[in-house]
Scaffold this motif. Structure first.
Motif, PDB file in Angstrom:
ATOM      1  N   ASP A  27     -71.168 -23.985 -18.336  1.00 26.17           N
ATOM      2  CA  ASP A  27     -71.506 -24.000 -16.912  1.00 26.17           C
ATOM      3  C   ASP A  27     -71.089 -22.649 -16.342  1.00 26.17           C
ATOM      4  OD1 ASP A  27     -71.953 -24.646 -14.243  1.00 26.17           O
ATOM      5  OD2 ASP A  27     -70.003 -25.603 -14.005  1.00 26.17           O
ATOM      6  N   TRP A  28     -72.013 -21.923 -15.728  1.00 22.10           N
ATOM      7  CA  TRP A  28     -71.772 -20.547 -15.306  1.00 22.10           C
ATOM      8  C   TRP A  28     -71.522 -20.453 -13.804  1.00 22.10           C
ATOM      9  CZ3 TRP A  28     -70.703 -16.926 -18.742  1.00 22.10           C
ATOM     10  CH2 TRP A  28     -71.074 -17.164 -20.067  1.00 22.10           C
ATOM     11  N   LEU A  29     -70.465 -19.727 -13.445  1.00 23.53           N
ATOM     12  CA  LEU A  29     -69.990 -19.602 -12.062  1.00 23.53           C
ATOM     13  C   LEU A  29     -69.880 -18.123 -11.708  1.00 23.53           C
ATOM     14  CD1 LEU A  29     -68.615 -20.872  -9.490  1.00 23.53           C
ATOM     15  CD2 LEU A  29     -66.450 -20.711 -10.759  1.00 23.53           C
ATOM     16  N   TYR A  30     -70.598 -17.691 -10.688  1.00 27.30           N
ATOM     17  CA  TYR A  30     -70.509 -16.300 -10.249  1.00 27.30           C
ATOM     18  C   TYR A  30     -69.119 -16.043  -9.676  1.00 27.30           C
ATOM     19  CZ  TYR A  30     -71.853 -11.866  -8.106  1.00 27.30           C
ATOM     20  OH  TYR A  30     -71.938 -10.537  -7.764  1.00 27.30           O
ATOM     21  N   VAL A  31     -68.518 -14.922 -10.070  1.00 34.28           N
ATOM     22  CA  VAL A  31     -67.113 -14.690  -9.739  1.00 34.28           C
ATOM     23  C   VAL A  31     -66.873 -14.637  -8.234  1.00 34.28           C
ATOM     24  CG1 VAL A  31     -67.276 -12.155  -9.867  1.00 34.28           C
ATOM     25  CG2 VAL A  31     -65.091 -13.312 -10.357  1.00 34.28           C
ATOM     26  N   GLY A  32     -67.841 -14.163  -7.459  1.00 31.62           N
ATOM     27  CA  GLY A  32     -67.681 -14.162  -6.005  1.00 31.62           C
ATOM     28  C   GLY A  32     -67.585 -15.563  -5.436  1.00 31.62           C
ATOM     29  N   ASP A  33     -68.347 -16.498  -6.008  1.00 28.86           N
ATOM     30  CA  ASP A  33     -68.243 -17.896  -5.598  1.00 28.86           C
ATOM     31  C   ASP A  33     -66.874 -18.467  -5.970  1.00 28.86           C
ATOM     32  OD1 ASP A  33     -70.732 -18.259  -4.377  1.00 28.86           O
ATOM     33  OD2 ASP A  33     -71.727 -18.698  -6.267  1.00 28.86           O
ATOM     34  N   HIS A  34     -66.396 -18.105  -7.159  1.00 27.65           N
ATOM     35  CA  HIS A  34     -65.067 -18.576  -7.572  1.00 27.65           C
ATOM     36  C   HIS A  34     -64.001 -18.098  -6.592  1.00 27.65           C
ATOM     37  CE1 HIS A  34     -61.828 -18.751 -10.982  1.00 27.65           C
ATOM     38  NE2 HIS A  34     -61.681 -19.702 -10.091  1.00 27.65           N
ATOM     39  N   CYS A  35     -64.061 -16.837  -6.213  1.00 29.19           N
ATOM     40  CA  CYS A  35     -63.078 -16.295  -5.269  1.00 29.19           C
ATOM     41  C   CYS A  35     -63.144 -17.018  -3.929  1.00 29.19           C
ATOM     42  CB  CYS A  35     -63.304 -14.803  -5.085  1.00 29.19           C
ATOM     43  SG  CYS A  35     -62.957 -13.817  -6.562  1.00 29.19           S
ATOM     44  N   ALA A  36     -64.349 -17.313  -3.476  1.00 30.62           N
ATOM     45  CA  ALA A  36     -64.498 -18.040  -2.210  1.00 30.62           C
ATOM     46  C   ALA A  36     -63.901 -19.431  -2.313  1.00 30.62           C
ATOM     47  CB  ALA A  36     -65.981 -18.123  -1.829  1.00 30.62           C
ATOM     48  N   ALA A  37     -64.087 -20.083  -3.456  1.00 34.95           N
ATOM     49  CA  ALA A  37     -63.512 -21.417  -3.644  1.00 34.95           C
ATOM     50  C   ALA A  37     -61.993 -21.368  -3.643  1.00 34.95           C
ATOM     51  CB  ALA A  37     -64.020 -22.011  -4.959  1.00 34.95           C
ATOM     52  N   ILE A  38     -61.416 -20.369  -4.284  1.00 34.51           N
ATOM     53  CA  ILE A  38     -59.952 -20.244  -4.307  1.00 34.51           C
ATOM     54  C   ILE A  38     -59.413 -20.009  -2.905  1.00 34.51           C
ATOM     55  CG2 ILE A  38     -58.055 -18.764  -5.095  1.00 34.51           C
ATOM     56  CD1 ILE A  38     -59.630 -18.448  -7.721  1.00 34.51           C
ATOM     57  N   ARG A  39     -60.065 -19.169  -2.138  1.00 34.69           N
ATOM     58  CA  ARG A  39     -59.629 -18.961  -0.749  1.00 34.69           C
ATOM     59  C   ARG A  39     -59.656 -20.269   0.025  1.00 34.69           C
ATOM     60  NH1 ARG A  39     -63.138 -14.525  -1.184  1.00 34.69           N
ATOM     61  NH2 ARG A  39     -64.652 -15.528   0.216  1.00 34.69           N
ATOM     62  N   ARG A  40     -60.674 -21.066  -0.207  1.00 39.94           N
ATOM     63  CA  ARG A  40     -60.791 -22.337   0.505  1.00 39.94           C
ATOM     64  C   ARG A  40     -59.711 -23.327   0.067  1.00 39.94           C
ATOM     65  NH1 ARG A  40     -61.114 -24.808   4.964  1.00 39.94           N
ATOM     66  NH2 ARG A  40     -62.164 -26.842   4.892  1.00 39.94           N
ATOM     67  N   VAL A  41     -59.412 -23.375  -1.239  1.00 38.71           N
ATOM     68  CA  VAL A  41     -58.350 -24.256  -1.722  1.00 38.71           C
ATOM     69  C   VAL A  41     -57.005 -23.812  -1.164  1.00 38.71           C
ATOM     70  CG1 VAL A  41     -57.105 -25.018  -3.786  1.00 38.71           C
ATOM     71  CG2 VAL A  41     -59.599 -24.925  -3.797  1.00 38.71           C
ATOM     72  N   LEU A  42     -56.759 -22.508  -1.130  1.00 39.08           N
ATOM     73  CA  LEU A  42     -55.505 -22.002  -0.552  1.00 39.08           C
ATOM     74  C   LEU A  42     -55.395 -22.381   0.912  1.00 39.08           C
ATOM     75  CD1 LEU A  42     -52.945 -20.238  -0.793  1.00 39.08           C
ATOM     76  CD2 LEU A  42     -54.380 -18.275  -0.157  1.00 39.08           C
ATOM     77  N   GLU A  43     -56.498 -22.325   1.610  1.00 42.94           N
ATOM     78  CA  GLU A  43     -56.503 -22.591   3.050  1.00 42.94           C
ATOM     79  C   GLU A  43     -56.289 -24.069   3.366  1.00 42.94           C
ATOM     80  OE1 GLU A  43     -59.479 -21.475   6.733  1.00 42.94           O
ATOM     81  OE2 GLU A  43     -60.399 -22.294   4.918  1.00 42.94           O
ATOM     82  N   ALA A  44     -56.927 -24.947   2.606  1.00 45.24           N
ATOM     83  CA  ALA A  44     -56.962 -26.348   3.037  1.00 45.24           C
ATOM     84  C   ALA A  44     -56.758 -27.367   1.924  1.00 45.24           C
ATOM     85  CB  ALA A  44     -58.305 -26.629   3.733  1.00 45.24           C
ATOM     86  N   GLY A  45     -56.484 -26.928   0.706  1.00 44.77           N
ATOM     87  CA  GLY A  45     -56.299 -27.875  -0.384  1.00 44.77           C
ATOM     88  C   GLY A  45     -55.069 -28.744  -0.188  1.00 44.77           C
ATOM     89  N   ARG A  46     -55.136 -29.966  -0.674  1.00 48.97           N
ATOM     90  CA  ARG A  46     -53.997 -30.888  -0.567  1.00 48.97           C
ATOM     91  C   ARG A  46     -52.953 -30.549  -1.621  1.00 48.97           C
ATOM     92  NH1 ARG A  46     -55.317 -36.259  -1.778  1.00 48.97           N
ATOM     93  NH2 ARG A  46     -57.355 -35.700  -2.630  1.00 48.97           N
ATOM     94  N   VAL A  47     -51.721 -30.407  -1.171  1.00 45.72           N
ATOM     95  CA  VAL A  47     -50.631 -30.019  -2.058  1.00 45.72           C
ATOM     96  C   VAL A  47     -50.523 -30.989  -3.228  1.00 45.72           C
ATOM     97  CG1 VAL A  47     -48.117 -29.856  -2.216  1.00 45.72           C
ATOM     98  CG2 VAL A  47     -49.318 -28.789  -0.305  1.00 45.72           C
ATOM     99  N   GLY A  48     -50.344 -30.437  -4.427  1.00 45.99           N
ATOM    100  CA  GLY A  48     -50.215 -31.244  -5.632  1.00 45.99           C
ATOM    101  C   GLY A  48     -51.533 -31.610  -6.273  1.00 45.99           C
ATOM    102  N   GLU A  49     -52.646 -31.244  -5.662  1.00 47.09           N
ATOM    103  CA  GLU A  49     -53.965 -31.631  -6.163  1.00 47.09           C
ATOM    104  C   GLU A  49     -54.557 -30.586  -7.097  1.00 47.09           C
ATOM    105  OE1 GLU A  49     -55.968 -34.503  -5.613  1.00 47.09           O
ATOM    106  OE2 GLU A  49     -54.018 -35.253  -4.976  1.00 47.09           O
TER     107      GLU A  49
END
Length: 358
Positions: free
Chosen positions: A223-245
């Protein structure tokens, strides 16, 4: 201030560049500068006052403690890892040292630092651990994609070392209350990708008329993921991800290795034509030991809880990637050093070609 480990590598450098293009918040960038760490990736921000680069090892407890005391980051984003399956087969010790012991050292430092913060600082702090879908093992052709609840079944020294690091991160949250987040991503591609991996290697070989060797029958699926999309997802998880998840990050782009190589050939036929098709360069070589047949990521949790989904299709992302490599041939030549060529011969020479790595 955030602290990024491995920020001169492929995904880490893309994250740092994207972060500084979107935020004023400074970055402390810690990287050991092993073979895949490249300061040329960061040329555009090396003189940016918001970017503080430190060459060092995540296994250096004194250095990590000093950086945390000095810079007081609100988050640690842990990208640093040995990440190439074939290298882990030839030399697993480095993977244990970095991915397991290094992560342990980083967690210990983060635990002590977190405990030194006031109530507001402890509540705001995050330790985000970037991992891989390879910890889940291999899928059959009709199996559902990996979910966050899929049992771990790593099949290579690399994936086993990343699985161990994931377990340590989970344990530090549940045992010590460290506010952790873990992401498991599918195969990344895009700018600054070190050319031992499938896509950049095939582009580099094709442009010089070298064979394009594909492992086995070429039907291994990723499954192929463009690195810019990956970076955007990480920013979103850092911003609002539930701790421990844990959050799986995927591109919804399952392709066989042969499909990927043929797509690259067809794009290069249009953008950098040669006598005959680049497909004529495709050859098949002996498969790697323990080669996982299929990976696929179910990223619905991330979309459902945090509203993220990839912006790039495989077609749009792969065209951007090919064009980047065509526009940055000096970067490719710089990273293809004598040491790199020696590694390629060590790993792939006996297979009958320069190799394929996914």
């Amino acid at each position: 201030m955030i602290l990024v480990t491995g920020g001169a590598g492929f995904i880490g450098s893309n994250f740092v560049l994207n972060w500084l293009s979107l935020h004023d918040e400074p970055v402390v960038n810690l990287d050991k500068l092993t073979y895949a760490g490249n300061l040329n990736n960061l040329a555009g921000v090396m003189h940016d006052q918001r970017h503080h680069f430190v060459q060092g090892d995540i296994g250096d407890a004194a250095l990590i403690a000093d950086l945390l005391r000095q810079h007081r980051p609100r988050a640690i984003l842990h990208f640093a890892a040995e990440s190439h399956v074939d290298r882990s087969i030839h030399g697993p010790a480095e993977f244990i040292a970095t991915n397991v012991n290094g992560t342990f050292t980083l967690l210990e430092a983060a635990r002590a630092y977190h405990g030194s913060l006031d109530d507001a600082g402890r509540a705001a702090f995050r330790f985000l651990h970037v991992s891989t879908d390879e910890v889940y093992g291999s899928l059959g052709p009709n199996d559902p994609p990996f979910a966050e609840t899929t049992a771990y079944a790593p099949n290579s020294p690399y994936s086993a070392s990343k699985a161990a690091s994931d377990h340590l991160v989970r344990a530090y949250h549940h045992t010590y209350g460290l506010p952790t987040l873990t992401t498991n991503c599918s195969n990344n591609y895009g700018p600054y990708h070190f050319p031992e991996k499938l896509i950049p290697l095939m582009i580099a070989n094709a442009l010089t008329g070298k064979p394009l060797p594909v492992y086995g029958d070429g039907k291994n699926v990723r499954d192929w993921l463009y690195v810019g999309d990956h970076c955007a997802a990480i920013r979103r998880v850092l911003e609002a991800g539930r701790v421990g998840e844990t959050y799986n990050i995927g591109g919804w782009n399952e392709k066989t290795n042969l499909e990927v190589v043929h797509t690259l050939c067809d794009i290069l036929d249009a953008l950098a034509p040669r006598a005959g098709s680049h497909r004529d360069l495709v050859t098949y070589v002996k498969d790697r030991p323990g080669h996982d047949r299929r990976y696929a990521i179910d990223a619905r949790k991330l979309e459902r809880e945090l509203g993220w989904k990839p912006a790039e299709t495989f077609d749009s992302g792969i065209r951007k990637t090919v064009q980047w490599y065509l526009d940055h041939q000096d970067w490719v030549r710089d990273v293809q050093s004598g040491a790199y060529q020696g590694w390629m011969e060590q790993n792939y020479g006996k297979r009958g070609g320069a190799g394929e790595a996914a």
